[in-house]
Motif scaffolding. Structure first.
Motif, PDB file in Angstrom:
ATOM      1  N   TYR A 118      12.701  23.882   3.740  1.00 53.35           N
ATOM      2  CA  TYR A 118      14.008  23.535   4.326  1.00 53.35           C
ATOM      3  C   TYR A 118      14.115  22.019   4.384  1.00 53.35           C
ATOM      4  O   TYR A 118      13.279  21.338   4.993  1.00 53.35           O
ATOM      5  CB  TYR A 118      14.158  24.120   5.730  1.00 53.35           C
ATOM      6  N   LEU A 119      15.154  21.485   3.729  1.00 58.00           N
ATOM      7  CA  LEU A 119      15.375  20.041   3.651  1.00 58.00           C
ATOM      8  C   LEU A 119      16.852  19.782   3.893  1.00 58.00           C
ATOM      9  O   LEU A 119      17.700  20.453   3.298  1.00 58.00           O
ATOM     10  CB  LEU A 119      14.956  19.528   2.272  1.00 58.00           C
ATOM     11  N   ALA A 120      17.171  18.830   4.734  1.00 54.60           N
ATOM     12  CA  ALA A 120      18.577  18.553   5.045  1.00 54.60           C
ATOM     13  C   ALA A 120      18.833  17.053   5.043  1.00 54.60           C
ATOM     14  O   ALA A 120      17.938  16.249   5.287  1.00 54.60           O
ATOM     15  CB  ALA A 120      18.960  19.152   6.402  1.00 54.60           C
ATOM     16  N   ASP A 121      20.081  16.687   4.751  1.00 54.17           N
ATOM     17  CA  ASP A 121      20.550  15.304   4.791  1.00 54.17           C
ATOM     18  C   ASP A 121      19.803  14.445   3.779  1.00 54.17           C
ATOM     19  O   ASP A 121      19.048  13.544   4.117  1.00 54.17           O
ATOM     20  CB  ASP A 121      20.433  14.730   6.207  1.00 54.17           C
ATOM     21  N   THR A 122      20.050  14.747   2.520  1.00 52.79           N
ATOM     22  CA  THR A 122      19.432  14.031   1.413  1.00 52.79           C
ATOM     23  C   THR A 122      20.441  13.039   0.836  1.00 52.79           C
ATOM     24  O   THR A 122      21.473  12.756   1.425  1.00 52.79           O
ATOM     25  CB  THR A 122      19.012  15.025   0.323  1.00 52.79           C
ATOM     26  N   ASN A 127      14.522   5.738  -2.520  1.00 51.48           N
ATOM     27  CA  ASN A 127      13.143   5.821  -2.038  1.00 51.48           C
ATOM     28  C   ASN A 127      12.907   7.016  -1.119  1.00 51.48           C
ATOM     29  O   ASN A 127      11.994   7.817  -1.360  1.00 51.48           O
ATOM     30  CB  ASN A 127      12.744   4.520  -1.338  1.00 51.48           C
ATOM     31  N   PRO A 128      13.675   7.187  -0.040  1.00 47.90           N
ATOM     32  CA  PRO A 128      13.405   8.335   0.832  1.00 47.90           C
ATOM     33  C   PRO A 128      13.746   9.674   0.199  1.00 47.90           C
ATOM     34  O   PRO A 128      13.032  10.662   0.400  1.00 47.90           O
ATOM     35  CB  PRO A 128      14.267   8.059   2.071  1.00 47.90           C
ATOM     36  N   THR A 129      14.849   9.733  -0.571  1.00 48.47           N
ATOM     37  CA  THR A 129      15.212  11.002  -1.210  1.00 48.47           C
ATOM     38  C   THR A 129      14.170  11.403  -2.238  1.00 48.47           C
ATOM     39  O   THR A 129      13.752  12.561  -2.307  1.00 48.47           O
ATOM     40  CB  THR A 129      16.592  10.893  -1.865  1.00 48.47           C
ATOM     41  N   TYR A 130      13.724  10.429  -3.052  1.00 49.63           N
ATOM     42  CA  TYR A 130      12.723  10.743  -4.070  1.00 49.63           C
ATOM     43  C   TYR A 130      11.385  11.092  -3.430  1.00 49.63           C
ATOM     44  O   TYR A 130      10.665  11.970  -3.924  1.00 49.63           O
ATOM     45  CB  TYR A 130      12.547   9.572  -5.035  1.00 49.63           C
ATOM     46  N   ALA A 131      11.031  10.428  -2.336  1.00 49.23           N
ATOM     47  CA  ALA A 131       9.776  10.741  -1.662  1.00 49.23           C
ATOM     48  C   ALA A 131       9.755  12.205  -1.223  1.00 49.23           C
ATOM     49  O   ALA A 131       8.751  12.915  -1.405  1.00 49.23           O
ATOM     50  CB  ALA A 131       9.575   9.820  -0.465  1.00 49.23           C
ATOM     51  N   CYS A 132      10.868  12.681  -0.654  1.00 50.75           N
ATOM     52  CA  CYS A 132      10.938  14.089  -0.234  1.00 50.75           C
ATOM     53  C   CYS A 132      10.925  15.017  -1.442  1.00 50.75           C
ATOM     54  O   CYS A 132      10.224  16.034  -1.455  1.00 50.75           O
ATOM     55  CB  CYS A 132      12.186  14.320   0.612  1.00 50.75           C
ATOM     56  N   ALA A 133      11.704  14.676  -2.490  1.00 47.74           N
ATOM     57  CA  ALA A 133      11.730  15.507  -3.695  1.00 47.74           C
ATOM     58  C   ALA A 133      10.355  15.545  -4.359  1.00 47.74           C
ATOM     59  O   ALA A 133       9.929  16.587  -4.886  1.00 47.74           O
ATOM     60  CB  ALA A 133      12.776  14.965  -4.667  1.00 47.74           C
ATOM     61  N   TRP A 134       9.640  14.418  -4.333  1.00 47.69           N
ATOM     62  CA  TRP A 134       8.297  14.361  -4.926  1.00 47.69           C
ATOM     63  C   TRP A 134       7.351  15.298  -4.188  1.00 47.69           C
ATOM     64  O   TRP A 134       6.588  16.050  -4.811  1.00 47.69           O
ATOM     65  CB  TRP A 134       7.785  12.923  -4.865  1.00 47.69           C
ATOM     66  N   LEU A 135       7.406  15.285  -2.870  1.00 52.44           N
ATOM     67  CA  LEU A 135       6.525  16.159  -2.088  1.00 52.44           C
ATOM     68  C   LEU A 135       6.862  17.628  -2.321  1.00 52.44           C
ATOM     69  O   LEU A 135       5.969  18.477  -2.422  1.00 52.44           O
ATOM     70  CB  LEU A 135       6.640  15.817  -0.605  1.00 52.44           C
ATOM     71  N   THR A 353      16.240  21.134  14.766  1.00 51.76           N
ATOM     72  CA  THR A 353      17.017  20.145  14.022  1.00 51.76           C
ATOM     73  C   THR A 353      16.051  19.388  13.130  1.00 51.76           C
ATOM     74  O   THR A 353      15.110  18.771  13.626  1.00 51.76           O
ATOM     75  CB  THR A 353      17.723  19.162  14.969  1.00 51.76           C
ATOM     76  N   ALA A 354      16.262  19.453  11.817  1.00 54.51           N
ATOM     77  CA  ALA A 354      15.366  18.791  10.865  1.00 54.51           C
ATOM     78  C   ALA A 354      16.217  18.153   9.775  1.00 54.51           C
ATOM     79  O   ALA A 354      16.374  18.694   8.686  1.00 54.51           O
ATOM     80  CB  ALA A 354      14.374  19.787  10.274  1.00 54.51           C
ATOM     81  N   GLY A 355      16.779  16.995  10.089  1.00 49.29           N
ATOM     82  CA  GLY A 355      17.672  16.318   9.151  1.00 49.29           C
ATOM     83  C   GLY A 355      17.060  15.077   8.539  1.00 49.29           C
ATOM     84  O   GLY A 355      17.750  14.064   8.398  1.00 49.29           O
ATOM     85  N   GLY A 356      15.789  15.166   8.162  1.00 45.56           N
ATOM     86  CA  GLY A 356      15.094  13.980   7.654  1.00 45.56           C
ATOM     87  C   GLY A 356      14.875  13.983   6.173  1.00 45.56           C
ATOM     88  O   GLY A 356      13.826  13.565   5.699  1.00 45.56           O
ATOM     89  N   GLY A 357      15.852  14.425   5.379  1.00 42.54           N
ATOM     90  CA  GLY A 357      15.644  14.588   3.937  1.00 42.54           C
ATOM     91  C   GLY A 357      15.872  13.367   3.087  1.00 42.54           C
ATOM     92  O   GLY A 357      15.673  13.434   1.875  1.00 42.54           O
ATOM     93  N   GLY A 358      16.306  12.254   3.680  1.00 47.52           N
ATOM     94  CA  GLY A 358      16.514  11.070   2.856  1.00 47.52           C
ATOM     95  C   GLY A 358      17.531  10.099   3.396  1.00 47.52           C
ATOM     96  O   GLY A 358      17.610   8.952   2.951  1.00 47.52           O
TER      97      GLY A 358
END
Length: 633
Positions: A118-122, A127-135, A353-358
């Protein structure tokens, strides 16, 4: 997995063919400068990956565009709801079944567990969006727990995007550059046998174009149903997933007004008919209504939660189905609330609430949400019991959030373009005052104050200008608290008026010493000093206002932290559902995202990513895994 060979050099371009005299002049000029034309959109498989910066929310142009798009979308969206058009399509009820596997050798059989992300707010900065997508793309993550124990988490078979997939506003180009490119680059060489599916809930930013770009990317076959190595499956902006172990997941589309349309409610009523008593439900919303309702309740106001309550208490509860997990983004941090005194001690209801996607970070210290309430509604419409939920964890911590807020002292450095706004206001005000008093020079502050008062008496238009500026401050201070709106706006405006007064008088005094007498050069120099002073001092005042408003009054949390453009402190959830119905949530944190990336080499054969972090990139658990075990029903 070996890396493909580098692309062969391309043949030289024949400019006589590419730039005939009939082409537009602008295109010919661009080609003459060495360009190869105007690309309408970037192809994610080219050699050069665009690295989009974090959105500058306080850039004047961005402020105007975002405000306009938001206003238009709200006005038009209320009258033209694309969800109604979706409902006019095929009448069958889409339910995507991931509880079974259709094996060609042994036939259909129950799936032995499932991993889900579950990923939200990309879709903000690269840098942050790619870091999440990379993981998300890696075959396996090894993460450290809060007790030092290591957890091995395999790549998930499903990805749910929880809203606001792109910032600041949606378009084909924005989705491509800020969402598709990072995900495609992060998963470029994924084994086709290990691809996953993706479903997305639209957030308010996805709705700013009436949902057009969102529907094209996630709900249609146009351009291929693909987001990197993830396959899109949904046909509407809302969906239902049947999961192993008696679990279901629904994604609801609340448009711009936290409202579910009637056809969508009818859709979920049809879905409920397929559920069995004792089964449990994960509901994904685009906004954490439980937090907002608590916030408004503290101000003596009411936020409408009717649709969520109706789904829970009137659609699913009569079928014996329990909404056990609420998931949402919208607020760009992590917070988990857990039910106190639950009916099922082994599976208390979770509101996460988990809106840390990027996207930029939101504070966690802005309001007291340590204990929130949930009011049930019985089937007959009467009020049921009140349940309480305690805050169990937040990320970043409230202390970290408080310290980060002081970054607003460097507001002008972080948002240099914003300075043009106060600079122009200061210059225009000083010009109007000086013109109203015949450009007379004051020798001291008291005389300058008398001349300023005289200017208002001589020029009524100056009063209208001041009222317009104050109205702008009131509009910026958009809060439901009327007292705070006016008190904060007047205090903010007063600070700027004092600064304007001293900068305007000081600039004229300095110019009089450097260039005695009146003349065009002295006027230009004076204007330049006022403009520069307004740029610097106006930005400082704005930063101080946001800092005080957040830390003292708990207001302007979004503005105070969007101004900081913090790339770090990302989060997402990796969820495992066992065949026996045990659900385990692993909340993952990324304290710092890399700023530097390198091309993948043969030594990176275990990773499907085209770019590898040139700095440490490691996820860790925010808290111990949250385990919900099968109930007794």
């Amino acid at each position: 997995m070996s890396r493909p060979a580098q692309r062969a050099s391309e043949p030289p371009h024949d400019r006589s063919i590419e730039a005939p005299e009939t082409l537009p002049i602008a295109r010919r000029l661009a080609q003459a400068a060495g360009a190869r034309g105007f690309p309408l959109r970037w192809n994610g498989k080219q050699d050069q990956t665009p690295r989009m910066p974090m959105v500058g929310w306080f850039d004047p142009g961005q402020l105007i565009r975002t405000g306009f798009r938001s206003a238009v979308s709200i006005i038009v969206g209320e009258q033209s709801d694309r969800r109604v058009i979706q409902a006019l399509g095929p009448r069958h009820v889409d339910v995507h079944d991931y509880s079974t596997i259709d094996d060609p050798l042994i036939g259909p059989h129950l799936r032995d567990g499932l991993w889900l992300d579950y990923l939200a707010d990309t879709g903000d900065g690269f840098n942050p969006t790619y870091a999440c997508a990379w993981l998300l793309s890696q075959p396996r993550l090894e993460v450290a727990g809060t007790d030092g124990q290591s957890h091995q988490l395999p790549r998930a078979a499903l990805l749910v995007l929880g809203g606001d997939q792109v910032y600041p506003a949606p378009s084909r180009e924005a989705y491509q550059s800020r969402l598709v490119v990072p995900f495609e680059t992060a998963s470029r060489w994924t084994d086709p046998a290990h691809t996953a599916d993706v479903f997305a809930v639209p957030g308010n930013h996805d709705w700013y174009d009436g949902l057009s770009a969102f529907l094209r990317l996630f709900c249609s076959d146009v351009g291929g149903r693909q987001l990197g190595a993830w396959q899109t499956r949904q046909t509407r902006s809302y969906f239902t997933l049947k999961l192993p172990g008696g679990w279901w997941l629904i994604g609801a589309d609340s448009q711009l007004q936290a409202d579910l349309d009637v056809p969508q409610i009818a859709y979920f009523e049809s879905v409920a008919q397929r559920m069995s008593p004792g089964e449990r439900l994960i509901i994904c919303l685009s906004t954490p209504v439980w937090v907002h309702a608590h916030k408004y309740r503290q101000m003596g106001e009411v936020m409408d939660e009717t649709d969520l309550i109706y789904l829970r208490d009137h659609v699913f509860a009569p079928r014996g189905v329990t909404v056990s997990v609420h998931l949402s983004g919208d607020l760009h941090h992590y917070r988990r609330h857990e039910e106190l005194d639950p009916d099922e001690p082994l599976a208390p209801v979770q509101k996460i609430t988990a809106g840390g996607g990027g996207a930029f970070l939101h504070p966690t210290h802005d309001e007291d949400v340590s204990l929130i309430e949930d009011h049930e509604e019985r089937h007959d419409g009467s009020a049921g019991r009140t349940r309480h939920f305690a805050l169990k964890s937040c990320y970043p911590s409230m202390r970290q959030s408080w310290w980060m807020s002081f970054g607003n002292l460097a507001f002008g450095v972080i948002n240099p373009r914003f300075g043009i706004v106060p600079a122009l206001i200061y210059l225009m005000t000083a010009w109007l005052v000086s013109a109203a008093v015949g450009y007379r020079q004051a020798d001291n502050p008291l005389q300058a104050l008398r001349l300023t008062i005289a200017a208002f008496a001589n020029e009524p238009g100056l009063t209208l200008w001041v009222i317009a500026v104050v109205a702008a401050f009131v509009g910026f201070n958009a809060t439901r608290s009327v007292w705070h709106r006016w008190a904060g706006a007047i205090a903010h405006a007063a600070a700027h008026w004092v600064a304007m007064f001293y900068i305007g008088w000081g600039a004229r005094l300095l110019v009089e010493q450097w260039l005695p007498g009146e003349g065009p050069f002295s006027l230009l120099l004076s204007a330049g000093l006022i403009f520069a002073g307004g740029w610097v001092v106006g930005s400082v005042i704005m930063g101080l206002y946001l800092l005080i408003s957040l830390n003292v009054f708990g207001r302007h949390s979004e503005e105070a932290f969007s101004a900081l453009r913090i790339q770090d402190y990302k989060n997402f959830l990796r969820i495992h559902i066992a065949s026996d119905g045990t659900l385990t949530i692993y909340p993952l944190a990324v304290d710092r995202v890399p700023r530097r990336w390198r091309d993948a080499t043969d030594q990176d054969a275990n990773s499907p990513s085209a770019l590898m972090p040139a700095e440490p990139l490691q996820a860790r658990l925010i808290e111990s895994p949250i385990v919900l075990r099968p109930g007794q029903t």
